[in-house]
Design a protein around this motif. Structure first.
Motif, PDB file in Angstrom:
ATOM      1  N   GLY B 118      -5.524  80.769 -53.378  1.00 49.95           N
ATOM      2  CA  GLY B 118      -5.380  80.304 -54.746  1.00 49.95           C
ATOM      3  C   GLY B 118      -4.872  81.390 -55.682  1.00 49.95           C
ATOM      4  O   GLY B 118      -4.982  82.576 -55.396  1.00 49.95           O
ATOM      5  N   ASP B 119      -4.308  80.946 -56.816  1.00 48.91           N
ATOM      6  CA  ASP B 119      -3.784  81.913 -57.779  1.00 48.91           C
ATOM      7  C   ASP B 119      -4.904  82.698 -58.449  1.00 48.91           C
ATOM      8  O   ASP B 119      -4.818  83.895 -58.643  1.00 48.91           O
ATOM      9  CB  ASP B 119      -2.969  81.188 -58.863  1.00 48.91           C
ATOM     10  N   HIS B 120      -5.933  81.978 -58.863  1.00 52.12           N
ATOM     11  CA  HIS B 120      -7.010  82.649 -59.600  1.00 52.12           C
ATOM     12  C   HIS B 120      -8.355  82.449 -58.921  1.00 52.12           C
ATOM     13  O   HIS B 120      -9.384  82.588 -59.537  1.00 52.12           O
ATOM     14  CB  HIS B 120      -7.113  82.094 -61.023  1.00 52.12           C
ATOM     15  N   ASP B 121      -8.321  82.074 -57.647  1.00 48.52           N
ATOM     16  CA  ASP B 121      -9.595  81.783 -56.991  1.00 48.52           C
ATOM     17  C   ASP B 121     -10.402  83.053 -56.802  1.00 48.52           C
ATOM     18  O   ASP B 121      -9.862  84.113 -56.525  1.00 48.52           O
ATOM     19  CB  ASP B 121      -9.345  81.154 -55.614  1.00 48.52           C
ATOM     20  N   ARG B 122     -11.687  82.918 -56.976  1.00 50.61           N
ATOM     21  CA  ARG B 122     -12.559  84.033 -56.637  1.00 50.61           C
ATOM     22  C   ARG B 122     -13.788  83.482 -55.941  1.00 50.61           C
ATOM     23  O   ARG B 122     -14.156  82.322 -56.133  1.00 50.61           O
ATOM     24  CB  ARG B 122     -12.929  84.847 -57.869  1.00 50.61           C
ATOM     25  N   PRO B 123     -14.409  84.325 -55.126  1.00 54.26           N
ATOM     26  CA  PRO B 123     -15.579  83.838 -54.386  1.00 54.26           C
ATOM     27  C   PRO B 123     -16.645  83.347 -55.354  1.00 54.26           C
ATOM     28  O   PRO B 123     -16.868  83.954 -56.403  1.00 54.26           O
ATOM     29  CB  PRO B 123     -16.069  85.081 -53.644  1.00 54.26           C
ATOM     30  N   GLY B 124     -17.284  82.260 -54.988  1.00 52.32           N
ATOM     31  CA  GLY B 124     -18.352  81.748 -55.824  1.00 52.32           C
ATOM     32  C   GLY B 124     -17.928  80.601 -56.711  1.00 52.32           C
ATOM     33  O   GLY B 124     -18.765  79.987 -57.355  1.00 52.32           O
ATOM     34  N   LEU B 125     -16.646  80.314 -56.759  1.00 52.83           N
ATOM     35  CA  LEU B 125     -16.191  79.176 -57.547  1.00 52.83           C
ATOM     36  C   LEU B 125     -15.301  78.311 -56.661  1.00 52.83           C
ATOM     37  O   LEU B 125     -14.656  78.810 -55.738  1.00 52.83           O
ATOM     38  CB  LEU B 125     -15.399  79.659 -58.766  1.00 52.83           C
ATOM     39  N   HIS B 140       5.202  73.649 -57.374  1.00 49.85           N
ATOM     40  CA  HIS B 140       4.153  72.654 -57.171  1.00 49.85           C
ATOM     41  C   HIS B 140       2.804  73.344 -57.169  1.00 49.85           C
ATOM     42  O   HIS B 140       2.693  74.464 -56.692  1.00 49.85           O
ATOM     43  CB  HIS B 140       4.308  71.962 -55.814  1.00 49.85           C
ATOM     44  N   THR B 141       1.816  72.639 -57.653  1.00 52.80           N
ATOM     45  CA  THR B 141       0.457  73.139 -57.473  1.00 52.80           C
ATOM     46  C   THR B 141      -0.174  72.352 -56.332  1.00 52.80           C
ATOM     47  O   THR B 141      -0.202  71.113 -56.368  1.00 52.80           O
ATOM     48  CB  THR B 141      -0.368  72.958 -58.744  1.00 52.80           C
ATOM     49  N   ILE B 142      -0.598  73.052 -55.336  1.00 53.86           N
ATOM     50  CA  ILE B 142      -1.221  72.375 -54.194  1.00 53.86           C
ATOM     51  C   ILE B 142      -2.621  72.954 -53.989  1.00 53.86           C
ATOM     52  O   ILE B 142      -2.935  74.018 -54.507  1.00 53.86           O
ATOM     53  CB  ILE B 142      -0.377  72.555 -52.910  1.00 53.86           C
ATOM     54  N   PRO B 143      -3.470  72.241 -53.254  1.00 53.49           N
ATOM     55  CA  PRO B 143      -4.834  72.744 -53.039  1.00 53.49           C
ATOM     56  C   PRO B 143      -4.813  74.103 -52.343  1.00 53.49           C
ATOM     57  O   PRO B 143      -3.956  74.356 -51.493  1.00 53.49           O
ATOM     58  CB  PRO B 143      -5.471  71.685 -52.145  1.00 53.49           C
ATOM     59  N   SER B 144      -5.736  74.955 -52.735  1.00 52.30           N
ATOM     60  CA  SER B 144      -5.802  76.277 -52.106  1.00 52.30           C
ATOM     61  C   SER B 144      -7.043  76.362 -51.223  1.00 52.30           C
ATOM     62  O   SER B 144      -8.006  75.612 -51.390  1.00 52.30           O
ATOM     63  CB  SER B 144      -5.861  77.360 -53.181  1.00 52.30           C
ATOM     64  N   VAL B 145      -6.988  77.302 -50.299  1.00 50.20           N
ATOM     65  CA  VAL B 145      -8.059  77.418 -49.318  1.00 50.20           C
ATOM     66  C   VAL B 145      -9.309  77.999 -49.996  1.00 50.20           C
ATOM     67  O   VAL B 145      -9.209  78.781 -50.934  1.00 50.20           O
ATOM     68  CB  VAL B 145      -7.593  78.286 -48.137  1.00 50.20           C
ATOM     69  N   GLU B 146     -10.453  77.584 -49.498  1.00 49.92           N
ATOM     70  CA  GLU B 146     -11.734  78.090 -50.025  1.00 49.92           C
ATOM     71  C   GLU B 146     -11.839  79.599 -49.769  1.00 49.92           C
ATOM     72  O   GLU B 146     -11.681  80.051 -48.645  1.00 49.92           O
ATOM     73  CB  GLU B 146     -12.872  77.343 -49.315  1.00 49.92           C
ATOM     74  N   PRO B 147     -12.134  80.401 -50.819  1.00 46.92           N
ATOM     75  CA  PRO B 147     -12.209  81.854 -50.604  1.00 46.92           C
ATOM     76  C   PRO B 147     -13.337  82.274 -49.673  1.00 46.92           C
ATOM     77  O   PRO B 147     -13.242  83.308 -49.030  1.00 46.92           O
ATOM     78  CB  PRO B 147     -12.424  82.420 -52.002  1.00 46.92           C
ATOM     79  N   MET B 148     -14.394  81.490 -49.614  1.00 46.33           N
ATOM     80  CA  MET B 148     -15.516  81.879 -48.766  1.00 46.33           C
ATOM     81  C   MET B 148     -15.585  80.987 -47.533  1.00 46.33           C
ATOM     82  O   MET B 148     -16.657  80.574 -47.100  1.00 46.33           O
ATOM     83  CB  MET B 148     -16.821  81.798 -49.555  1.00 46.33           C
TER      84      MET B 148
END
Lengths: 508, 715, 102
Positions: B118-125, B140-148
């Motif tokens: 993700g562009d702004h993904d961080r663990p815990g969210l 396009h904005t597509i789903p991003s992988v879970e950081p954790m």
């Protein structure tokens, strides 16, 4: 090899002092050298106690590896050492925790030499209590342990250390005054301080020659019983004698708290087991309800006190009150119904709980120390959402917290279950009330995790000079043995519980 | 391999996966899910082997697979732990293995494996989506992988370990071990996105509420262990003398027998774990976790575990009719109570959460009226269709999130059913499987599994004369059908109500395959338990479930005779509820048009607020103010400081009034002063004139001589 | 033969005169003379007790000679002191020699 067998206990007992002497002659600016010397030499008693553990024969009853040297012949006191299954586990705990605590204090940079020497003296003091089979020697080591701890808190502690160290010293010394008097009375009455003899003589004594005529023997015994109990209750600490503990723990340096929680509190519980129950079986049975009341109060109020904290270290400190309450609850149950299977189960649980609490509390204090060293605050409200910054630390913290919470599969559960199981048929009401404490154990543990790791990230710690760094290798090495033991005892407790169980069946 | 050895091994792969992922594979997403899914697959395989072998054993009830080892030394004897697969265990193992395996597989897709970071993904969210540029230069904005991602599989593995441990245990203690490990995992998984304060609080709420039950359960275990000297199910239940003694020993609590009190204590554990009233409050909040977690907690494992434990302890509970009445009351009340709340919820997962509470109440009520087999049957069918529904709702949410990322309007809640509508065209597989699950939940006659299990409970209640329970459950069943149809109508039928719903997308195969597999069970599993006397269908297939699971008990329960009343009732409430739900909601466009959004239902009968006022706030007050501030800091430290102060005062008094005045001034300085005064006054005598001295000594000599002479000579 | 008591009376008189001189005279030289008189009174005693006691023993004579020697030494030192003081302070009066008095 024969030499090792006959002198094993004195080697374990005095090797820390020898190490302290070696450190005394080291130049005081060579910090690295001093630290490593202390660490390596503190491994010596640990290795020796491993030898002791494997050579110990759990099938034999009575004391093993006994040694006796003349100490004070005129009053019938001798340096009599020996171990059984009860003290063996405590010796192992002490010699295991000391190297870890020394490794944990590698970040100390002021007066390192004195610090390390005091630590090693402290180890001897604690080991002496566990190994002594002579009442006077027991008392001597009991008091010796206080002095290094006082200086450790007073010299290397945090802001309020003067108050805390003084409170610790005065409270524990004041508590043990009665113990000293009662000890002297026994010594004068029987001309010996040797415990193996006193166990036979004192409980069955019908008349004493040197007591005032207006006191009956049972009154004397009752007074002496309470003198012993108060000394140990302060140390455990039992409610309402516990208020020194949060202060001392909070102000002590990290390694000091580790040892304080890990071993020093066990001295009190050990005193109950080694002295109070065998010396005062009748009084213990009579006052078991009172003990159970205090224990239950410690469990419940300890849990509530812990829940009410905003200081992380103080929270952990109160958790010690809570956990040690279970030890005394088990002891009270055993006192009320000694000789029964329920009592044996309760004592198995109590002794294992001592060992377990040593592991988990030392671990918790260390982890608090780790984060305190980086942030210089212990206030729970200053943290928040740190998990992404320190995932490894977070994992270790959750693991250790869960051990403290008594999660099944980790060590705390086994011992708490055994205590509750043993105490239930004997002290049903108290056991039921203590469940309230168990419930709030969960509450305060989760509060700690919530405030430190979970929630929105406190940006203060994310960037720049305050950026929180991950737990380092040295610190992981400190935690690794503790965590391994926590898991092993939780999954397969029989290896240690069997030794304890045999001793308990033989003794009580 | 010996079956017993195999049973020992069933729980191990997931826990090994947990440790391997945590220690070594936490940086590698592909390796983590390979380990996790692989471990779940291994356990599934072992479970199936055990299940098939269990089927081939005759009289498994009398001769179950059983093995034990010494675990804790207790005085002269050892406490043993071991594994046990009897008919109930085998049947439970079957559904647990299937649902767990499916949930593992589903998680791979749900957490967007294979998608960019993700562009702004961080663990815990939760992941917020990634921006990619396609071949034509469009962004396009597509789903991003879970950081954790890795961590999720580790927790899931531990969770699976807990559940398998619980199922294969031969005693209450290891059952409790598995039970609590699941408690921890539910805490960790509900709080998986710990960065959200709501998730953090939900996790704590879940843990603490269930812990209330757990401490009672621990007491129950301890009590049972104290009186029987063992916790092994078989050793207790096959010992008739012991059971009789337990049933007749009186206790001072509520006039219950020992068995009744132990049963009640254990049952309180279940109340917490299976979210029964009054400890139901945690479960809806547990929806903060990722959807596979909800399915794990609500269907396959944790809440089922509570019911499973009560079914396990049924022989003990049934010894005391008072306890049974309490159980029946709580179950029936919860079934109705939770159903009323479910009617007014708009969050797709929350509806399912309340329906879970309600359905668990069904099972508990069934146990309370003695319908052992029916409870077990409903437990299993419910596990399948509720796992299906949760995974289906996860699929819906996932599809909706796709739409949200497409439009970029993050204010649209992808879980709110009023933002959906018309999804049947966009997500056909999800729709059809969800429909099957929903109809099973509603008890759609004959084809769905839910019909058979629910019908059996109603028949049991009717046949044994528990009319109050029967009517309550029937009303609850009606509400169930109603809110299920409401949910289906709002979500899938009609036309899309938002842009996002128009752009929803079907989910990848890792998510749809589990849906299809579970929907197969949601239909077919009912056919193994068709009552023999059922009109037309009875006897076509043997009532295998009743025979098999019923043989767990020492006395095989009788199948209830057929009666048309419960059958017609269940037909009526199911079909009526479904029809009414469709009629009412097919034209509803917004929450404002929904007549059933009553504040009291919307706010869950205000239980959260009441508990907050009654328990949470007082607990804070007791901890912070009463115990810490008043008792410890105030009274105890006050006494200490008072003693210290008094000691100081005494010390000062001794110094000021004794040391300074008496010792120093009077004794010390006084002596010196006297000597000085005397010396001063005698000084003139010291003239320094030897002649005067000599004269004086001469005079003295004369006088002394005279005196001596007088006394010695004259006298 | 003159009885012993005459000698003793003489001696006592002489001693008393000497004592009076020591106690009453202000002149240091006169005090010294008084001391000489007292010593010689002792000598008379010594000699007469020898003669009337046991003449075969020579103790009395020897004592008398020792006293002579001591007296001579004493006078020598005493006069030297007095002359020394006189040279410094121009006085031989005892009460004026009070340098060490408080």
């Amino acid at each position: 090899m024969d030499f090792l067998n006959t002198n094993l206990l004195s080697l374990i007992l005095f090797s820390p002092v020898a190490a302290a002497l070696i450190i005394f002659f080291l130049p005081k600016d060579e910090l690295k050298l001093i630290r490593w010397t202390a660490l390596i030499s503190s491994l010596v008693p640990f290795v020796l106690s491993l030898v002791l553990w494997f050579r110990f024969d759990p099938n034999k009853t009575g004391f093993q590896f006994e040694e006796q040297y003349i100490w004070y012949k005129a009053i019938g006191s001798s340096l009599h050492l020996g171990v059984d299954g009860l003290s063996l586990t405590m010796v192992l705990l002490t010699t295991l925790l000391t190297p870890l605590a020394i490794l944990a204090s590698f970040t100390i940079s002021e007066k390192v030499k004195a610090y390390m020497m005091l630590f090693l003296f402290l180890e001897t003091g604690m080991l002496g209590v566990f190994l002594a089979l002579d009442l006077l020697i027991f008392f001597v080591f009991w008091e010796i342990g206080l002095v290094p701890m006082y200086f450790l808190i007073n010299q290397w502690g945090s802001a309020n250390r003067n108050y805390a160290s003084l409170k610790f010293m005065i409270y524990t010394m004041g508590g043990s005054l009665g113990l000293l008097l009662a000890t002297q009375m026994l010594g004068v009455a029987f001309g010996t301080y040797d415990l193996t003899r006193l166990f036979d003589l004192w409980p069955s004594a019908q008349a004493l020659t040197n007591i005032p005529p207006w006191l009956t023997i049972s009154t004397i015994k009752t007074i002496a019983f309470w003198a012993f109990v108060i000394a140990f209750a302060v140390k455990v600490p039992l409610w309402p004698f516990h208020t020194w503990l949060p202060d001392a723990h909070t102000e002590a340096p990290t390694a000091g708290s580790m040892i304080l929680a890990g071993v020093l509190l066990k001295l009190g519980a050990y005193g109950f087991l080694r002295l109070v129950l065998p010396l005062y079986p009748e009084q213990a049975k009579y006052f078991a309800g009172a003990l159970a009341f205090l224990a239950t109060a410690a469990i419940v109020f300890g849990a509530f006190g812990s829940y009410g904290q905003t200081d992380f270290k103080r929270l952990v400190a109160y958790s010690s009150v809570n956990h040690m309450g279970f030890v005394v609850l088990g002891i009270a149950a055993a006192a009320a119904a000694s000789g029964t299977t329920d009592a044996h189960i309760a004592l198995n649980g109590a002794i294992l709980q001592m060992f377990n609490h040593g592991l988990s509390a030392a671990g918790m204090f260390f982890l608090v120390g780790v984060i305190y060293e980086r942030t210089h605050t212990r206030n729970l409200n200053d943290f928040g959402g740190l998990f992404p910054l320190v995932p490894v630390y977070g994992g270790i913290l959750i693991f250790t917290s869960m051990a403290s919470l008594g999660l099944p599969g980790l060590n705390g559960f086994v011992s708490e279950f055994l205590v509750v199981r043993g105490a239930w048929p004997i002290l049903t009401t108290y056991t039921a009330i203590s469940m309230l404490g168990l419930l709030f154990t969960g509450a305060y543990i989760l509060k700690g995790i919530k405030q430190v790791l979970h929630g929105p990230l406190n940006e203060h710690w994310a960037h720049g000079e305050h950026k929180l760094t991950e737990i380092n290798t040295r610190e992981i090495i400190v935690m690794a043995p503790l965590m391994a033991l926590i898991l092993v005892i939780g999954v397969w407790p029989a290896w240690i519980l069997d030794v304890i169980n045999r001793a308990v069946v033989a003794l009580f | 391999m010996a079956t017993e050895t195999l049973i020992w091994l069933i729980p191990l792969p997931p826990v090994l996966a947990f440790f391997l992922i945590v220690l070594f594979a936490n940086k590698n997403k592909a390796l983590s899910h390979t380990l996790g899914v692989g471990a779940a697959g291994l356990s599934w395989l072992a479970s199936m082997v055990v299940f098939v072998r269990a089927l081939s054993v005759e009289h498994l009830g009398e001769h179950p697979f059983h093995a034990s080892v010494n675990w804790l030394p207790t005085g002269e004897t050892w406490f043993k732990i071991g594994v046990l697969i009897d008919p109930l265990g085998a049947a439970t193992l079957f559904f647990v293995a299937w649902t767990i395996f499916m949930i593992f597989l589903y998680s791979v897709g749900y957490h967007n494996f294979g998608q960019p970071k993700g562009d702004h993904d961080r663990p815990g969210l939760p992941p917020h989506g990634a921006t990619v540029t396609d071949a034509h230069g469009h962004k396009h904005t597509i789903p991003s992988v879970e950081p954790m991602y890795s961590r999720f599989f580790a927790f899931l593995g531990l969770f699976a370990f807990g559940m398998y441990t619980l199922v294969v245990s031969d005693n209450l203690l290891t059952l409790f071990v598995g039970w609590e490990i699941m408690g921890l995992c539910s805490y960790l998984l509900i709080g998986f996105w710990y960065g959200k304060p709501s998730a953090r609080n939900a996790a704590i709420k879940a843990f603490m509420t269930t812990r209330v039950g757990d401490v009672f359960m621990l007491l129950g275990i301890v009590f049972l262990y104290s009186v029987t000297g063992t916790l092994s199910f078989r050793e207790i239940f096959t010992n008739e003398e012991l059971m009789h003694a337990l049933g007749t020993t009186a206790t001072p609590v509520l006039g219950l027998s020992a068995a009744g009190l132990i049963g009640l204590l254990l049952f309180i554990g279940t109340v917490g774990k299976s979210a029964q009233w009054p400890l139901h409050v945690w479960l809806p909040d547990a929806m903060e976790g990722p959807t596979p977690v909800s399915a794990m907690i609500h269907a396959a494992t944790m809440v089922s575990a509570g019911v499973y434990a009560v079914i396990r302890m049924f022989p003990l509970l049934s010894l005391d009719p008072a306890t049974m009445s309490i159980v029946a009351f709580i179950g029936a009340f919860t079934a109705l109570f939770a159903a009323t709340i479910a009617v007014a919820q708009n969050d797709i997962k929350r509806v399912l959460a309340y329906s879970t509470i309600s359905q668990l109440g069904y099972m508990i009520a069934a146990l309370g009226i003695g319908a052992y087999v029916a409870a077990a049957f409903h437990l299993i069918t419910h596990a399948f269709f509720k796992a299906l529904l949760f995974l289906g709702s996860g699929s819906v949410i996932h599809g909706m999130e796709h739409g949200v990322l497409h439009t970029g309007n993050h204010h649209v809640d992808p879980q709110d059913m009023f933002n959906m509508g018309g999804l049947r065209k966009k997500m056909p597989i999800t729709f059809w499987t969800f429909l099957i699950g929903g109809f099973a939940l509603a008890g759609f006659p004959v084809v769905t599994a839910g019909f058979w299990s629910k019908d059996e409970i109603l028949a049991d209640a009717f046949a044994h004369g528990h009319l109050a329970v029967f009517i309550t459950l029937a009303v609850a069943a009606f509400l169930t059908a109603f809110y299920t149809m409401r949910q289906i109508t709002l979500t899938f039928l009609g036309e899309p109500r938002t842009e996002e719903a128009k752009h929803a997308q079907e989910t990848p195969w890792t998510m749809t395959v589990p849906l299809i597999v579970l929907s197969v069970f949601a239909v077919t599993y009912g056919w193994v338990g068709i009552p023999e006397h059922f009109p037309l269908l009875g006897g076509l297939v043997p009532n295998w479930f009743h025979e098999f699971v019923g043989s767990t008990l020492a006395e095989h329960p009788e199948a209830v005779p057929f009666s048309p009343v419960p059958l017609l009732t269940s037909l009526g409430v199911a079909l009526g509820g479904l029809l009414l739900g469709w009629l009412v909601y097919r034209n509803v466009k917004s929450p404002a048009e929904d007549k059933l959004q009553l504040p009291v239902l919307k706010n869950k009968w205000y239980f959260d607020e009441a508990y907050d006022f009654l328990f949470v706030k007082p607990a804070y007050w007791i901890a912070e103010t009463l115990v810490y501030k008043w008792m410890d800091k105030g009274v105890l430290d006050g006494i200490l400081h008072f003693i210290a102060h008094i000691t100081g005062v005494i010390g000062a008094a001794i110094r000021n009034y004794i040391d300074l005045r008496v010792i120093n001034e009077t004794i010390g300085d006084g002596t010196a002063n006297t000597v000085k005064w005397m010396g001063f006054n005698l000084r003139p005598v010291q003239t320094g004139r030897i002649q005067q001295y000599m004269l004086a000594s001469f005079v003295v000599l004369i006088v002394v001589g005279a005196v001596l002479y007088y006394f010695l000579v004259m006298a | 033969m003159i009885p012993l008591s005459w000698y003793l009376v003489l001696s006592a008189l002489l001693f008393s005169i000497g004592l009076f001189g020591v106690l009453a005279r202000r002149n240091a030289v006169a005090i010294l003379l008084g001391i000489e008189l007292m010593l010689n009174a002792v000598n008379i005693n010594l000699a007469s007790f020898w003669r009337y006691g046991n003449p075969a023993q020579m103790g009395g004579q020897v004592f008398a000679i020792v006293v002579f020697a001591v007296a001579a030494a004493e006078v020598a030192v005493g006069l030297a002191l007095i002359i020394s003081i006189y040279r410094r302070r121009k006085t031989v009066l005892a009460e004026e020699i009070d340098l060490m008095k408080w």
